[in-house]
Enzyme design. Structure first.
Site, PDB file in Angstrom:
ATOM      1  N   LYS A  55     -55.371  67.539   9.507  1.00  0.00           N
ATOM      2  CA  LYS A  55     -54.995  68.770  10.185  1.00  0.00           C
ATOM      3  C   LYS A  55     -56.017  68.940  11.302  1.00  0.00           C
ATOM      4  O   LYS A  55     -57.176  69.270  11.051  1.00  0.00           O
ATOM      5  CB  LYS A  55     -55.029  69.967   9.242  1.00  0.00           C
ATOM      6  CG  LYS A  55     -54.675  71.273   9.942  1.00  0.00           C
ATOM      7  CD  LYS A  55     -55.094  72.482   9.136  1.00  0.00           C
ATOM      8  CE  LYS A  55     -54.960  73.726  10.001  1.00  0.00           C
ATOM      9  NZ  LYS A  55     -55.568  74.925   9.379  1.00  0.00           N
ATOM     10  N   ALA A 113     -51.474  79.751  10.441  1.00  0.00           N
ATOM     11  CA  ALA A 113     -52.374  80.864  10.767  1.00  0.00           C
ATOM     12  C   ALA A 113     -51.624  82.157  11.050  1.00  0.00           C
ATOM     13  O   ALA A 113     -50.575  82.157  11.702  1.00  0.00           O
ATOM     14  CB  ALA A 113     -53.277  80.551  11.964  1.00  0.00           C
TER      15      ALA A 113
END
Length: 258
Positions: free
Chosen positions: A100, A187
């Site tokens: 990631k 997020a």
């Protein structure tokens, strides 16, 4: 039905479309129970923030790697070179060749440095990494990441850890139309309805950490997120009715008794 609709990512198939983190939990036992309740198959680990020596006390000792795919992340990296270095380190110590990818451009907002992100993606893809870059909700950057070889694009719904939810669903929809690789919201999710909205837009998955780990009861919230992601995906596949300004009778008018 959900198991017949796998997430195809990096040449593999996953029955869960929820990816969760490992930080901010009150203790490792709670983290383990939350992972179990979430149904997730991929968990992300910050290379810079975890003890990589498994012979000592480490978070890694509390993750069953026969059950979960580790997704190392380059959190707290502020340059492409730094992110590349920590991605390599994660692979060298046996975490994974998946990453990631985070290249942070601003310390206060934690928004990505998109120029550095694209650069690092190109380098790591050439080195055989499966790259999942955390990016902003910019369609131009999403296309550049796809061209650079990213396995998915992961636009933010809102700033990291903010819990504000999907602030600009229209940009997410544009990205979904513009790229052919999976789109995973990363997020900003605060609660289950945020995750459901992301999936109803047509996103392929949701990645979250603080929304679960920071909840009053992380284990219960993990279960809520699991159901929200599944429900949102099913709603997207089912196809919602169009929105209208005025009412439409639920029962047909034909054949009414006078």
């Amino acid at each position: 039905m959900v198991t017949q609709d796998p997430l195809r990512l990096g040449g593999r198939e996953f029955h869960s479309r929820l990816i969760i983190g490992t930080g901010k939990y009150p203790d490792y036992a709670t983290m383990q129970r939350a992972h179990e309740a979430s149904g997730a198959q991929i968990v992300t680990v910050a290379v810079r923030r975890v003890n990589l020596d498994r012979t000592q006390e480490s978070m890694l000792n509390y993750i069953d790697e026969s059950r979960y795919t580790l997704l190392p992340n380059t959190a707290a990296c502020y340059t492409a070179a730094e992110a590349i270095r920590y991605a390599r380190l994660g692979r060298e110590v046996g975490l994974s060749h998946w990453v990631k990818l985070e290249v942070i451009g601003d310390e206060k907002t934690l928004f990505p440095d998109t120029e550095g992100l694209v650069e690092a993606t190109r380098v790591l893809v050439k080195e055989g990494f499966i790259v999942l870059p955390y990016t902003n909700d910019d369609v131009v950057v999403a296309r550049k990441l796809e061209d650079a070889g990213a396995a998915a694009v992961m636009p933010l719904g809102a700033p990291i850890g903010s819990g504000l939810g999907i602030r600009n669903p229209y940009n997410i929809r544009i990205i979904l139309e513009a790229v052919k690789i999976p789109v995973i919201v990363d997020a900003g999710v605060g609660t289950a309805s945020d995750a459901a909205i992301a999936m109803e837009l047509g996103c392929d998955g949701v990645l979250m950490n603080t929304a679960i780990a920071g909840a009053k009861d992380p284990v219960v919230m993990a279960a809520a997120m699991r159901h929200a992601v599944e429900a949102g995906r099913l709603a997207y596949l089912a196809g919602r009715i169009p929105k209208k300004l005025y009412a439409t009778a639920s029962s047909p008018l034909e054949g009414m008794i006078a």
